[in-house]
Design an enzyme around this catalytic site. Structure first.
Site, PDB file in Angstrom:
ATOM      1  CE  LYS A  70      29.893  -2.638  81.735  1.00  0.00           C
ATOM      2  NZ  LYS A  70      28.680  -2.544  82.529  1.00  0.00           N
TER       3      LYS A  70
ATOM      4  CD  GLU B 246      41.901  -5.826  91.528  1.00  0.00           C
ATOM      5  OE1 GLU B 246      41.623  -5.040  90.580  1.00  0.00           O
ATOM      6  OE2 GLU B 246      41.426  -5.695  92.670  1.00  0.00           O
TER       7      GLU B 246
ATOM      8  N   GLY C 196      28.560  -6.019  85.109  1.00  0.00           N
ATOM      9  CA  GLY C 196      29.589  -7.049  85.282  1.00  0.00           C
ATOM     10  C   GLY C 196      29.035  -8.310  85.933  1.00  0.00           C
ATOM     11  NE  ARG C 197      25.643  -5.962  90.806  1.00  0.00           N
ATOM     12  CZ  ARG C 197      26.087  -4.734  90.627  1.00  0.00           C
ATOM     13  NH1 ARG C 197      27.355  -4.534  90.253  1.00  0.00           N
ATOM     14  NH2 ARG C 197      25.301  -3.683  90.818  1.00  0.00           N
TER      15      ARG C 197
ATOM     16  CD  GLU D 294      30.015  -5.384  92.411  1.00  0.00           C
ATOM     17  OE1 GLU D 294      29.641  -5.726  91.275  1.00  0.00           O
ATOM     18  OE2 GLU D 294      31.222  -5.328  92.730  1.00  0.00           O
TER      19      GLU D 294
ATOM     20  CG  HIS E  26      29.771 -32.895 109.156  1.00  0.00           C
ATOM     21  ND1 HIS E  26      29.501 -33.842 110.119  1.00  0.00           N
ATOM     22  CD2 HIS E  26      29.106 -33.290 108.041  1.00  0.00           C
ATOM     23  CE1 HIS E  26      28.733 -34.789 109.600  1.00  0.00           C
ATOM     24  NE2 HIS E  26      28.466 -34.471 108.344  1.00  0.00           N
TER      25      HIS E  26
ATOM     26  CE  LYS F  66      37.236  -0.958  91.533  1.00  0.00           C
ATOM     27  NZ  LYS F  66      36.472  -0.787  90.309  1.00  0.00           N
TER      28      LYS F  66
HETATM   29  O1  F6P Z   1      35.068  -3.279  91.227  1.00  0.00           O
HETATM   30  C1  F6P Z   1      33.868  -3.927  91.009  1.00  0.00           C
HETATM   31  C2  F6P Z   1      33.714  -4.295  89.573  1.00  0.00           C
HETATM   32  O2  F6P Z   1      33.493  -3.159  88.823  1.00  0.00           O
HETATM   33  C3  F6P Z   1      32.606  -5.314  89.373  1.00  0.00           C
HETATM   34  O3  F6P Z   1      31.364  -4.736  89.311  1.00  0.00           O
HETATM   35  C4  F6P Z   1      33.058  -5.972  88.115  1.00  0.00           C
HETATM   36  O4  F6P Z   1      32.392  -7.187  87.900  1.00  0.00           O
HETATM   37  C5  F6P Z   1      34.528  -6.124  88.386  1.00  0.00           C
HETATM   38  O5  F6P Z   1      34.879  -4.943  89.073  1.00  0.00           O
HETATM   39  C6  F6P Z   1      35.400  -6.315  87.194  1.00  0.00           C
HETATM   40  O6  F6P Z   1      35.281  -5.255  86.295  1.00  0.00           O
HETATM   41  P1  F6P Z   1      35.812  -5.346  84.811  1.00  0.00           P
HETATM   42  O7  F6P Z   1      35.059  -6.449  84.130  1.00  0.00           O
HETATM   43  O8  F6P Z   1      35.562  -4.010  84.206  1.00  0.00           O
HETATM   44  O9  F6P Z   1      37.278  -5.686  84.871  1.00  0.00           O
END
Ligand code: F6P
Length: 550
Positions: free
Chosen positions: A211, A217, A273-274, A359, A390, A514
Site C-alpha cells: 500500500k 521487508e 491493508g488488512r 491489528e 491431536h 520498526k
Molecule cells: O506494519 C503494519 C502494516 O502497516 C499493515 O497494516 C500492512 O498490512 C502491512 O504493514 C503492509 O503494509 P504495506 O502494504 O504498506 O506494505
C-alpha cells in the site's frame, strides 16, 4: 456525552444490566439451557447467503441476546456502520474514510469520499486488473525472452500478503493449475531464496504489493528479487518491465523503485491493508482464479455487506458474532478466541484473521485517547481440524481457560477429489460436529462412572462442557462463500470496535518496533554505537556480533 468522548462503556446502564444478568446466570449449563428449551437449537440459528450459523451452543439466553442488542443500540453501532458505508472519516487517528465495502459495490452504486464518487475508479481498476490477469493466464503477456509466465511471485507483507495467500490456498481447486503461485513476505532472506531457487527468471512474474511502498521487508525483498532477475537474464534493465508489476497507492515510490507506473495497479488510502485483498492487492489471486471467479468472490463480500447493513439486529450475523465476543471478554474474562476451520484449504484462514482482528482491535485507549477499562480484542488463534484435535484441543476441553471457538465446515468436499477421498469428508465433518457437542455438553462424573471407570480416574476423565462454540456450516468453499466468510469477520471486528469505542482502523502499535529495528541495524552490521540502548539489548547485540565473528 462526556467531555471529549462518548459515555464510557462501563458507565452505561446497558453494561451494568449485562453485569447483573451475568451474575444471575451464575453457573448455568448448556445442558440445562437445552433441556429447558426444546426449540433452542432451531431458534438460535441463522441463515445468511450460503452460510448457516448455529449459535445455540453459546452460553447465552434470549435475555442475554436482548441485553447485548441493547448495548449495541446504546453504543450506536448502527450509526457508526452507516458512517462507514457513507465514507465518513471514521478512522479518526489517521483522519481517513474506511471504505473496503466500496471495493465490492456494484458499478452503479454511488459512494462518495470528499464529494467524489469512488465506485467508477474501483471498477476501472478491476477492469485493468482483469485484462492483465487474462493476458498472463492466456500467455499473451510474455517475459523479456518471449516466454510465457509460469510462476507468479507475490512480494508483500501483512495485508499485502496474508489475504491473497489465504484466498489462493482457500480457492486452490478454482485456480489455473498450470500456473504456480508463491508468496514471499519475510525479510528473512530464506523466504525469497526458497521461493525462487527452482524458478526460471524468464518465466517468473513478480507482483510487488505494498500500500505504502515504503515497507522495509517488501522493498528489501523486491530489490533482491530484481537483482535475481537481472542476474538470470543477463543484466538488461529492460527486463524489469516485463517481470515486475506493482500494486500500491503510492505511484511516486513505485516509479522511484524502477517499476513503470504503466505496470502499476492502484488502490486508495481509504482501503486499510488488512481489508485490502479484494482490491488490486488481490492481483495474484485474480490471476490464479480468473476474473469471473474473482467477481463471484466480490459478490459474496457484497452479499454480507448488504446483510450487515440491512438485516434487523435479531438476525444480523456480524452483529451477533461481535456481541458474543464482547460478552465473553467482559463477563467471562475470555482472553482468546479460536477459529477452527474443518477444511484443509483454509489452513491460512486463521492467520489471516489474526491480522484482521488483532491489528484492528488490539487497542488500549478509546477513540478519544482515554485508557479503556474493559477488555478489547482477543488473541485469535487456531488451525484446521482435525489436526488441532491431536494437539491443543485437550486444553479446550479440560483446561482452566474458557476459549470460545468458531467451528467452520462445508457440506460438500471439493469437486475434484477422487471418490475415495471425497468419502473421507463425512469423517471430517463427523469430527467437527463431535467437537462442538463435546465442548458444549462434556461428560459428567456420573457418566464416566457408568462406564466402569475407577473412582480415582473419574476427575481426569470428566469433561466439564460449557465451552461455547458457533458452528458455521456452508454448502461448499466457493469464491462466493469465501467472500461471505471474510466479510462476516470484517464486520464482526467492526461491531466489536464500535462497542468498545476504539479505532479499529489504525495500527500505531506496529510503529515502535520498526523504528527501533532501523536504529539497531547499524549496531549489528557496523558495530555502531546506538545511543540510549538498554543493557539487555546491548548485551544481545554484542553476543550476536561475536557469534558472527565481527
Ligand atoms: O506494519 C503494519 C502494516 O502497516 C499493515 O497494516 C500492512 O498490512 C502491512 O504493514 C503492509 O503494509 P504495506 O502494504 O504498506 O506494505
Amino acid at each position: 456525552m462526556t467531555e471529549g468522548g462518548r459515555v464510557r462503556l462501563d458507565q452505561l446502564p446497558e453494561w451494568e444490566a449485562l453485569a447483573v444478568h451475568r451474575r444471575a446466570l451464575g453457573e448455568v449449563s448448556l445442558r440445562e439451557l437445552f433441556d429447558r428449551d426444546p426449540e433452542r437449537a432451531e431458534r438460535l440459528g441463522l441463515a445468511v447467503g450460503g452460510l448457516y450459523l448455529d449459535y445455540s451452543k453459546q452460553l447465552v439466553t434470549d435475555e442475554t441476546l436482548r441485553l447485548l442488542r441493547e448495548l449495541a443500540r446504546a453504543t450506536d453501532v448502527a450509526g457508526l456502520r452507516e458512517a462507514m458505508f457513507r465514507g465518513e472519516r471514521i478512522n479518526v487517528t489517521e483522519d481517513r474514510a474506511v471504505l473496503h465495502t466500496a471495493l465490492r459495490a456494484p458499478a452503479d452504486a454511488v459512494v462518495e469520499v470528499d464529494g467524489e464518487n469512488v465506485v467508477p475508479a474501483v471498477h476501472a481498476v478491476l477492469a485493468r486488473l482483469s485484462d492483465f490477469a487474462e493476458r498472463v493466464r492466456s500467455g499473451a503477456w510474455r517475459g523479456h525472452t518471449g516466454q510465457r509466465i509460469e510462476t507468479v511471485v507475490n512480494i508483500g507483507i501483512g495485508g499485502s500478503d496474508l489475504g491473497p495467500a489465504m484466498a489462493y490456498e482457500a480457492l486452490l481447486p478454482f485456480t489455473a493449475r498450470e500456473l504456480d503461485f508463491r508468496f514471499v513476505s519475510n525479510v528473512d532472506g530464506s523466504d525469497l531464496h526458497e521461493a525462487v531457487r527452482d524458478l526460471d527468471p524468464a518465466t517468473t512474474l513478480f507482483i510487488v504489493a505494498s500500500k505504502t511502498f515504503t515497507t522495509i521487508e517488501t522493498i528489501t525483498n523486491a530489490t533482491s528479487a530484481r537483482q535475481w532477475l537481472l542476474d538470470g537474464l543477463g543484466g538488461d534493465q529492460a527486463a524489469v518491465a516485463r517481470h515486475f508489476v506493482a500494486v500500491s497507492t503510492n505511484a511516486e515510490k513505485v516509479a522511484a523503485f524502477g517499476i513503470d507506473t504503466a505496470n502499476m495497479f492502484e488502490f486508495w488510502d481509504w482501503v486499510g491493508g488488512r481489508y485490502s485483498y479484494d482490491s488490486a492487492i488481490g492481483l495474484s489471486l485474480l490471476i490464479a482464479i480468473g476474473p469471473e471467479r474473482f467477481r463471484e468472490m466480490l459478490d459474496g463480500f457484497r452479499l454480507m455487506d448488504e446483510h450487515f447493513r440491512t438485516a434487523p439486529a435479531e438476525e444480523n450475523a456480524p452483529l451477533l458474532l461481535g456481541l458474543l465476543g464482547v460478552w465473553y471478554g467482559a463477563f467471562f474474562d475470555a482472553q482468546s478466541h479460536a477459529v477452527l476451520p474443518y477444511s484443509h484449504y483454509l489452513s491460512q484462514f486463521t492467520a489471516y484473521l489474526q491480522q484482521l482482528d488483532m491489528e484492528s482491535n488490539g487497542k488500549r485507549v478509546d477513540r478519544s485517547g482515554r485508557p479503556v477499562t474493559w477488555q478489547t480484542g482477543p488473541v485469535v488463534w487456531g488451525t484446521p481440524g482435525t489436526n488441532g484435535q491431536h494437539a491443543y484441543y485437550q486444553l479446550l476441553h479440560q483446561g482452566t481457560k474458557l476459549i470460545p471457538a468458531d467451528l467452520i465446515g462445508f457440506a460438500r468436499p471439493v469437486a475434484e477429489l477422487a471418490p475415495a477421498l471425497a468419502d473421507q469428508h463425512d469423517l471430517l465433518m463427523a469430527n467437527l460436529f463431535a467437537q462442538g457437542q463435546a465442548l458444549a455438553f462434556g461428560k459428567t462424573p456420573d457418566e464416566v462412572r457408568a462406564e466402569g471407570v475407577a473412582e480415582e480416574l473419574v476427575p481426569h476423565r470428566t469433561f466439564p462442557g460449557d465451552r461455547p462454540t458457533t458452528t458455521i456450516l456452508a454448502d461448499e468453499l466457493s469464491p462466493s462463500v469465501l467472500g461471505q466468510l471474510v466479510a462476516l469477520y470484517e464486520h464482526k471486528v467492526f461491531v466489536q470496535g464500535a462497542v468498545w469505542d476504539i479505532d479499529s482502523f489504525d495500527q500505531w502499535g506496529v510503529e515502535l518496533g520498526k523504528v527501533l529495528a532501523k536504529r539497531v541495524e547499524p549496531a549489528l552490521t557496523e558495530g555502531a554505537e546506538v545511543p540510549g540502548l538498554d543493557a539487555s539489548t546491548a548485551g544481545l547485540v554484542a553476543r550476536y556480533r561475536a557469534l558472527r565473528g565481527r
